[in-house]
Design a protein around this motif. Structure first.
Motif, PDB file in Angstrom:
ATOM      1  N   SER A  56      28.115  -2.364 -24.726  1.00 43.58           N
ATOM      2  CA  SER A  56      29.188  -2.447 -24.917  1.00 43.58           C
ATOM      3  C   SER A  56      30.054  -3.659 -24.612  1.00 43.58           C
ATOM      4  O   SER A  56      31.158  -4.311 -25.159  1.00 43.58           O
ATOM      5  N   ARG A  57      30.495  -3.584 -23.298  1.00 38.59           N
ATOM      6  CA  ARG A  57      30.648  -4.355 -23.083  1.00 38.59           C
ATOM      7  C   ARG A  57      30.517  -5.973 -22.899  1.00 38.59           C
ATOM      8  O   ARG A  57      31.605  -6.798 -22.759  1.00 38.59           O
ATOM      9  N   ASP A  60      31.762  -6.033 -25.880  1.00 37.38           N
ATOM     10  CA  ASP A  60      32.279  -6.670 -26.617  1.00 37.38           C
ATOM     11  C   ASP A  60      34.164  -8.068 -25.255  1.00 37.38           C
ATOM     12  O   ASP A  60      35.368  -8.513 -26.228  1.00 37.38           O
ATOM     13  N   ASN A  61      33.382  -7.748 -24.838  1.00 37.99           N
ATOM     14  CA  ASN A  61      34.338  -8.234 -23.350  1.00 37.99           C
ATOM     15  C   ASN A  61      33.542 -10.071 -22.850  1.00 37.99           C
ATOM     16  O   ASN A  61      34.469 -10.976 -22.340  1.00 37.99           O
ATOM     17  N   ARG A  86      27.381  -3.314 -34.163  1.00 32.14           N
ATOM     18  CA  ARG A  86      27.929  -5.316 -33.796  1.00 32.14           C
ATOM     19  C   ARG A  86      27.612  -6.290 -34.598  1.00 32.14           C
ATOM     20  O   ARG A  86      27.969  -7.057 -34.316  1.00 32.14           O
ATOM     21  N   LYS A  88      25.084  -7.581 -33.409  1.00 31.56           N
ATOM     22  CA  LYS A  88      24.018  -8.021 -32.847  1.00 31.56           C
ATOM     23  C   LYS A  88      22.674  -7.864 -32.049  1.00 31.56           C
ATOM     24  O   LYS A  88      22.266  -7.159 -32.609  1.00 31.56           O
TER      25      LYS A  88
END
Length: 235
Positions: A56-57, A60-61, A86, A88
């Motif tokens: 997730s990190r 997302d980031n 997402r 991905k």
């Protein structure tokens, strides 16, 4: 590269997988579609929640476009869901459960190298055809072990055999005595090991200590690597 850098799967994945990815990028000139390719890595510590949080990190980031490797089936299933939400890409090489292309499949998830359907069709089919008709499973109690026992059972039954019992053990168990004694008492022709890495190694060592092979039972490895054989041969 989301992998096991320090645990039981680090021999077959871990730093070697990261290096292989870096070498592949270098061979391709470090560019894909006109964009620079960078390889980063992290250790999911064989925990699905940590794998999910890292995925997730990254998505997302940290502008990560694709995650690769992901040993441990429960971690793979968790990362597959994060990637699906997402849109991905995730490419599995060392997650084994066939659910990744079965009930948990994703349009952006890809499975390479092997899965529980493939390895079950190797060992289980060959041993059953050779006369091992009655099976008892000693299986790891998580997604991988469940899937491997399920897929192997289908192969065994297709080839005229039957599964007469099973027992499930925790991951990274040190003492297999109670599990192996149940297998021995079952009088099965074959004790199928639906586990891997240190669990597989400990199962084989202790099955010899309890005399399963000497008593006429075959111990069938459903997923074993050369590094596991080297570990067994060194003791």
């Amino acid at each position: 590269m989301l992998t096991d850098l320090s645990g039981p799967d680090s021999d077959m994945a871990g730093a070697g997988s990261v290096l292989a990815a870096q070498m592949a990028v270098e061979d391709a000139g470090g560019v894909a579609g006109g964009r620079q390719v960078d390889v980063i890595s992290a250790d999911h510590q064989r925990k699905a929640d940590i794998a999910s949080a890292l995925a997730s990190r990254w998505f997302d980031n940290e502008n990560v476009d694709a995650i690769l490797d992901v040993p441990l089936s429960s971690a793979g299933l968790a990362v597959q869901e994060v990637a699906r939400q997402r849109s991905k890409v995730v490419m599995f090489s060392t997650s084994a459960t066939s659910d990744l292309t079965g009930k948990a499949c994703s349009p952006t998830g890809f499975h390479w190298t092997y899965d529980t359907t493939a390895v079950a069709n190797g060992t289980a089919a060959a041993v059953t055809k050779a006369g091992g008709k009655k099976w008892f499973f000693v299986a790891a109690d998580y997604a991988f072990g469940h899937a491997l026992q399920r897929d192997a059972t289908a192969v065994i039954e297709k080839n005229g055999g039957q599964v007469i019992g099973n027992v499930r053990h925790p991951v990274a168990a040190a003492d297999f005595a109670s599990f192996l004694l149940q297998a021995q008492a079952s009088k099965a022709d074959v004790v199928g090991l639906a586990n891997s890495a240190t669990d597989f190694i400990n199962s084989v060592r202790q099955s010899n200590e309890f005399g399963l092979q000497q008593g006429g039972q075959k111990v069938a490895a459903l997923l074993a690597f050369l590094t596991d054989i080297h570990s067994l041969a060194s003791t």
